[in-house]
Design a protein around this motif. Structure first.
Motif, PDB file in Angstrom:
ATOM      1  N   CYS A   1     -51.023  -0.268   7.547  1.00 51.92           N
ATOM      2  CA  CYS A   1     -50.673   0.000   6.169  1.00 51.92           C
ATOM      3  C   CYS A   1     -52.014   0.219   5.465  1.00 51.92           C
ATOM      4  CB  CYS A   1     -49.972  -1.248   5.657  1.00 51.92           C
ATOM      5  SG  CYS A   1     -49.183  -1.071   4.120  1.00 51.92           S
TER       6      CYS A   1
ATOM      7  N   LEU B   1     -48.434 -13.865   9.106  1.00 59.68           N
ATOM      8  CA  LEU B   1     -49.785 -13.449   8.714  1.00 59.68           C
ATOM      9  C   LEU B   1     -50.301 -14.237   7.506  1.00 59.68           C
ATOM     10  CD1 LEU B   1     -49.645  -9.543   9.127  1.00 59.68           C
ATOM     11  CD2 LEU B   1     -50.731 -11.198  10.643  1.00 59.68           C
TER      12      LEU B   1
ATOM     13  N   PHE C   1     -49.537  -3.002  -0.685  1.00 63.03           N
ATOM     14  CA  PHE C   1     -48.142  -2.863  -1.092  1.00 63.03           C
ATOM     15  C   PHE C   1     -47.570  -1.501  -0.703  1.00 63.03           C
ATOM     16  CE2 PHE C   1     -49.870  -6.290  -3.491  1.00 63.03           C
ATOM     17  CZ  PHE C   1     -48.860  -7.228  -3.530  1.00 63.03           C
TER      18      PHE C   1
ATOM     19  N   ARG D   1     -42.307  -6.911   7.906  1.00 58.21           N
ATOM     20  CA  ARG D   1     -42.314  -7.881   6.809  1.00 58.21           C
ATOM     21  C   ARG D   1     -41.007  -8.663   6.715  1.00 58.21           C
ATOM     22  NH1 ARG D   1     -45.769  -4.034   4.213  1.00 58.21           N
ATOM     23  NH2 ARG D   1     -47.863  -4.928   4.318  1.00 58.21           N
TER      24      ARG D   1
ATOM     25  N   PHE E   1     -57.815  -9.449   4.791  1.00 58.52           N
ATOM     26  CA  PHE E   1     -56.940  -8.928   5.843  1.00 58.52           C
ATOM     27  C   PHE E   1     -55.676  -9.790   5.870  1.00 58.52           C
ATOM     28  CE2 PHE E   1     -57.097  -6.080   9.673  1.00 58.52           C
ATOM     29  CZ  PHE E   1     -55.860  -6.398  10.176  1.00 58.52           C
TER      30      PHE E   1
ATOM     31  N   HIS F   1     -48.746  -0.879  13.466  1.00 55.90           N
ATOM     32  CA  HIS F   1     -48.609   0.196  12.484  1.00 55.90           C
ATOM     33  C   HIS F   1     -49.373  -0.228  11.231  1.00 55.90           C
ATOM     34  CE1 HIS F   1     -45.726   2.457  14.894  1.00 55.90           C
ATOM     35  NE2 HIS F   1     -45.367   1.262  15.328  1.00 55.90           N
TER      36      HIS F   1
ATOM     37  N   GLY G   1     -48.242  -8.272   0.545  1.00 58.73           N
ATOM     38  CA  GLY G   1     -48.524  -6.867   0.256  1.00 58.73           C
ATOM     39  C   GLY G   1     -49.991  -6.496   0.433  1.00 58.73           C
ATOM     40  N   PHE G   2     -50.854  -7.500   0.502  1.00 60.87           N
ATOM     41  CA  PHE G   2     -52.282  -7.216   0.696  1.00 60.87           C
ATOM     42  C   PHE G   2     -52.675  -7.147   2.178  1.00 60.87           C
ATOM     43  CE2 PHE G   2     -52.498  -9.006  -3.684  1.00 60.87           C
ATOM     44  CZ  PHE G   2     -53.174  -7.966  -4.297  1.00 60.87           C
ATOM     45  N   PHE G   3     -51.722  -7.376   3.078  1.00 61.45           N
ATOM     46  CA  PHE G   3     -52.063  -7.306   4.501  1.00 61.45           C
ATOM     47  C   PHE G   3     -51.990  -5.845   4.970  1.00 61.45           C
ATOM     48  CE2 PHE G   3     -49.586 -11.595   4.828  1.00 61.45           C
ATOM     49  CZ  PHE G   3     -50.559 -12.227   4.083  1.00 61.45           C
ATOM     50  N   PRO G   4     -53.016  -5.358   5.683  1.00 54.82           N
ATOM     51  CA  PRO G   4     -53.020  -3.952   6.081  1.00 54.82           C
ATOM     52  C   PRO G   4     -52.158  -3.656   7.308  1.00 54.82           C
ATOM     53  CG  PRO G   4     -55.033  -5.010   6.811  1.00 54.82           C
ATOM     54  CD  PRO G   4     -54.252  -6.057   6.058  1.00 54.82           C
ATOM     55  N   VAL G   5     -51.099  -4.444   7.471  1.00 57.13           N
ATOM     56  CA  VAL G   5     -50.253  -4.283   8.658  1.00 57.13           C
ATOM     57  C   VAL G   5     -48.817  -4.069   8.193  1.00 57.13           C
ATOM     58  CG1 VAL G   5     -49.325  -5.462  10.676  1.00 57.13           C
ATOM     59  CG2 VAL G   5     -51.745  -5.703  10.098  1.00 57.13           C
ATOM     60  N   ASP G   6     -48.230  -2.962   8.629  1.00 55.83           N
ATOM     61  CA  ASP G   6     -46.842  -2.706   8.275  1.00 55.83           C
ATOM     62  C   ASP G   6     -45.909  -3.350   9.291  1.00 55.83           C
ATOM     63  OD1 ASP G   6     -44.692  -1.069   6.862  1.00 55.83           O
ATOM     64  OD2 ASP G   6     -44.461  -0.462   8.961  1.00 55.83           O
ATOM     65  N   SER G   7     -46.217  -3.156  10.568  1.00 53.52           N
ATOM     66  CA  SER G   7     -45.360  -3.709  11.611  1.00 53.52           C
ATOM     67  C   SER G   7     -46.115  -3.762  12.931  1.00 53.52           C
ATOM     68  CB  SER G   7     -44.100  -2.860  11.769  1.00 53.52           C
ATOM     69  OG  SER G   7     -44.467  -1.523  12.056  1.00 53.52           O
ATOM     70  N   ILE G   8     -45.593  -4.561  13.830  1.00 53.95           N
ATOM     71  CA  ILE G   8     -46.201  -4.706  15.159  1.00 53.95           C
ATOM     72  C   ILE G   8     -45.092  -4.603  16.202  1.00 53.95           C
ATOM     73  CG2 ILE G   8     -47.473  -6.235  16.729  1.00 53.95           C
ATOM     74  CD1 ILE G   8     -48.821  -7.530  14.337  1.00 53.95           C
ATOM     75  N   ASP G   9     -45.352  -3.774  17.209  1.00 53.56           N
ATOM     76  CA  ASP G   9     -44.429  -3.687  18.346  1.00 53.56           C
ATOM     77  C   ASP G   9     -45.154  -4.162  19.594  1.00 53.56           C
ATOM     78  OD1 ASP G   9     -42.177  -2.564  17.057  1.00 53.56           O
ATOM     79  OD2 ASP G   9     -43.169  -0.614  17.028  1.00 53.56           O
TER      80      ASP G   9
ATOM     81  N   ASP H   1     -48.577  -2.123  19.645  1.00 52.09           N
ATOM     82  CA  ASP H   1     -48.860  -1.118  18.625  1.00 52.09           C
ATOM     83  C   ASP H   1     -48.798  -1.782  17.257  1.00 52.09           C
ATOM     84  OD1 ASP H   1     -49.125   1.186  20.251  1.00 52.09           O
ATOM     85  OD2 ASP H   1     -46.955   1.253  20.494  1.00 52.09           O
TER      86      ASP H   1
END
Lengths: 505, 505
Positions: free
Chosen positions: B60, A90, B64, A78, B306, B58, A48-56, B56
């Motif tokens: 966050c 990650l 969280f 995730r 990160f 995305h 939850g501390f990673f600033p990445v929601d998703s990668i395409d 790309d």
């Protein structure tokens, strides 16, 4: 098939370990969680501390293409893909690599280069430079000797020398005949049989041979299956290991047809070149496929066939050695980038989706998708090879007999040799000044507008290779398109003309 | 401000280099392209051979959270971002890191921890484990001694020992008073002044101090500015280097308010906590900010703020040392993953876009966006600290005085100490059996359902630290939510109760 368990490998191969490796201790202060507990031990941030929601990752399924037509997108978040989601890739991960990618690497090895024994494994490393550094850290002390092809990727020498070790060149046959190419086995045998009276008698007998056995760098030579067997027998007789670096193995060139220079077996319509045929008939089998003793250490990289920026390779060796390599990672690099691992894994998985219907097991579909990509890349390199040969053979200076092409059988490189006059060759000291001559040639090539690599700069021992180091290495990998290759070849032709014109004065 | 050019740094610091570092040779066979030539030299595949069209990410923008509300997407393709497109980041890149990210790291350092001299630089490494391995490879021989806090991240000991070096613990003050926390400077001075008659007289005087100066692992202690000055003066007097490992520095905890346990300075509405105030008043200044001699080597990582899976850190040191560190990379790892570098760079760039209007220079906007993110993460850790303290202080066993909390000033860890009875403490041999006692406590904690780390397992020298190693380390970083922290604290309380109940029998 011989079977080795860890203990038997350890007792068989411990004597090859360096003092530094033996003295290494891993200090761990944590234990794996035991049972149904809340993990408050490891200093890992929650995902939850990673600033990445998703990668395409938008996949490009043909070289120099845009996005694939059916819009292949490798998606990670995730929870996806379920076996390697971002919350895992990650995070801190296993030093040997993440299991799904390791499984892919083992499966690929088993299908293309099946080792001849049970008891091997694979581990990921941060590119083959990192892999070789670790391998030589495991093996080399101040009194260790490593043999290498007389021309080689010379930075590897540094990886031996930083351990205090010594390198010794083995002579090569630079021949267009596939049976003759590469290491001169006869001379190698002679050197080893007579080690204690030979030129390297002040050094210990070699612990290992480092070889780029297919599409060798810089010569483009490939060791035949027969030569591999002979070298392996020498390894058994003189008890050395074989470190096989194989970055170019997939870039196999079908024979060049001077009558039909743009013929490309990879690209023929109604092609009979199936993936299985490519594997069985084009690709040259690794030393591991004849390795009944578990003495081969093979390095395969994603740098050339995917992207160098990944910094991702894998080592295939007996599981005692892979553990030693991983242990060095434990006190230094740790795992390769999880982002790189995730990108490679999900893109290959995506390439495999087209084959999902054909196979029950997704790993087989991944394999099929990956081999399809390898063949597309190899086909493009073959096209480039064809264009380069055609353009070189059409130059005035080639027609005048000023240079020869050392036709490579695989890889990224084409080497060219100036043709010296009988008069030159008759001089007793002609090759004493060869480096100055080659520097002159280089100056002419730069003046003509092309940057190449001089063969002598890739010699392990310039003096020992002075009679054969008079070549330049040209890569077909980096040019932006076919036209640039044509132009470069013209410039090379012009450079040779200028060089010989200048010499006549 | 003192100014050092490369040559003066070299003459000043060469004596610190290991024999192994000195004997290292880099063998390069290629030259940089000269003028307007077609590059046919380097064995690099053209970017057209990479099976990736675009990526790309995305973003966050809160811990969280899901995707940011304004839909921040870090986009990369063959041309974007213009200073670090995929055609560059997926290619072979400079071993020291790609320039845009390096520039960001230098800028961040200059703004938060400005070194006290001219002549420093930064280089990227593959995480701080890799960085420390390389630093100690540069510095350590068989006869080298490195000081470390008596409790530390013990795997670092392996990085010294693999070079043959020796480690020596320095005593710490484990105190809630910010002025007292961390290294006991008086004892350290005494040890150094009397080295040749002290317990380590068989070893050479130390070449370096390794310290986690802020939010120390495992103790959570932070060295005050005053103590840093005193230690720096000792470094000058006894001529050792300071290797400062700073993974936790941004995770600064405001003081805990027992009356108002959930108060969080990072989260207050009409907050007066601006980024500048966070930097000036919360963050403790690095040793580099008082480093007038250029003798500090600082490591900062993207792992905690990160993601660890990036394997990406940077080293800040005088440019003679950064070059040595990079040179080790040249013969081993090469550059960190370009994919990791690209993801970090483009995500931070995206976080900065909101500030684009405020700053002329994009790097300042990136800095602002990154500090904003750091504060959000630090705020979430503070919330977790608050919840953990509150929950621990509410347990029955705490109220019964069975354990104490060593309140940390920063970082990921909270350490707890059992409170021994006067009777126990009166026994001359109480601390002789402390490890067995702590193992018992650990068994009770596991039985209660919580996994922690035992302090003694993080001691550099268990015997030398036996009087103070009776603590457990608990991390607040990994729990999936606040509720899990509450539950874990209850279990910890239960574990202590069980332990003391058992002991009474």
């Amino acid at each position: 098939m011989p079977e080795f368990d860890f203990e038997s490998l350890k007792s068989r191969y411990s004597r090859f370990l360096s003092k530094r490796d033996c003295s290494k201790t891993l200090i761990k202060f944590w234990d794996a969680p035991q049972g149904d507990v809340i993990e408050m031990a490891g200093g890992m941030p929650n995902a939850g501390f990673f600033p990445v929601d998703s990668i395409d990752v938008h996949v490009c399924d043909k070289p120099f293409g845009q996005r694939s037509e059916d819009g292949l997108v490798a998606h990670m978040d995730r929870n996806e893909p379920s076996d390697m989601p971002l919350s895992t890739s990650l995070q801190y991960t296993n030093t040997e690599g993440m299991e799904p990618l390791l499984k892919f690497a083992r499966n690929l090895t088993q299908k293309i280069h099946p080792p001849a024994y049970d008891g091997w494994d694979a581990c990921l490393v941060m590119g083959s430079s990192d892999g070789l550094y670790k391998v030589f850290e495991v093996l080399c002390d101040e009194d260790s000797t490593v043999m290498m092809e007389e021309f080689t990727f010379t930075p590897v020498i540094s990886s031996v020398k930083i351990q205090g070790g010594h390198v010794v060149p083995v002579k090569m046959q630079l021949s267009a005949d596939p049976k003759m190419q590469g290491i001169d086995v006869g001379l190698m045998e002679e050197m080893l049989d007579n080690w204690h009276v030979g030129p390297y008698k002040h050094l210990n007998k070699p612990k290992a041979l480092y070889t780029v056995a297919t599409g060798q760098n810089p010569t483009g030579m490939t060791l035949s299956a027969e030569k591999r067997k002979q070298i392996y027998r020498l390894a058994q007789k003189h008890d050395f290991l074989i470190v096989e670096d194989d970055p170019y193995g997939y870039l196999f060139f079908p024979p060049y047809d001077a009558e039909n220079p743009l013929k490309n077996a990879y690209w023929e319509q109604d092609s009979s070149l199936t993936p299985q045929k490519y594997i069985d008939e084009f690709l040259v089998k690794s030393f591991v496929t004849i390795d009944t003793d578990a003495r081969v250490i093979r390095l395969e990289t994603f740098s050339k066939m995917f992207a160098p920026g990944l910094r991702l390779s894998f080592v295939v060796a007996n599981k005692f050695f892979t553990e030693r390599v991983v242990n060095i990672g434990e006190v230094s690099t740790r795992a390769p980038s999880g982002v790189s691992q995730a990108v490679v894994y999900t893109v290959i998985r995506e390439l495999g989706k087209r084959h999902a219907a054909e196979y029950e097991n997704p790993i087989d579909a991944m394999f099929a998708g990956w081999v399809e990509w390898l063949m597309k890349v190899a086909g493009t390199y073959t096209q480039r090879r064809n264009i380069a040969f055609k353009s070189l053979y059409e130059t005035e200076s080639y027609k005048q007999g000023l240079f020869k092409v050392m036709e490579p059988s695989a890889g990224m490189f084409i080497d060219l040799k100036p043709v010296w006059s009988q008069e030159d060759l008759a001089k007793a000291d002609h090759f004493d000044h060869i480096m100055e001559e080659m520097d002159q040639l280089n100056a002419c090539l730069i003046k003509s507008g092309v940057q190449v690599v001089l063969g002598y700069r890739m010699a392990v021992d310039r003096e020992a290779s002075k009679d054969t180091c008079d070549f330049i290495r040209v890569t077909i990998a980096y040019a932006k398109d076919d036209e640039q290759i044509v132009e470069a070849c013209h410039r090379i032709g012009a450079g040779f003309s200028q060089f010989f014109a200048q010499r006549q004065k």
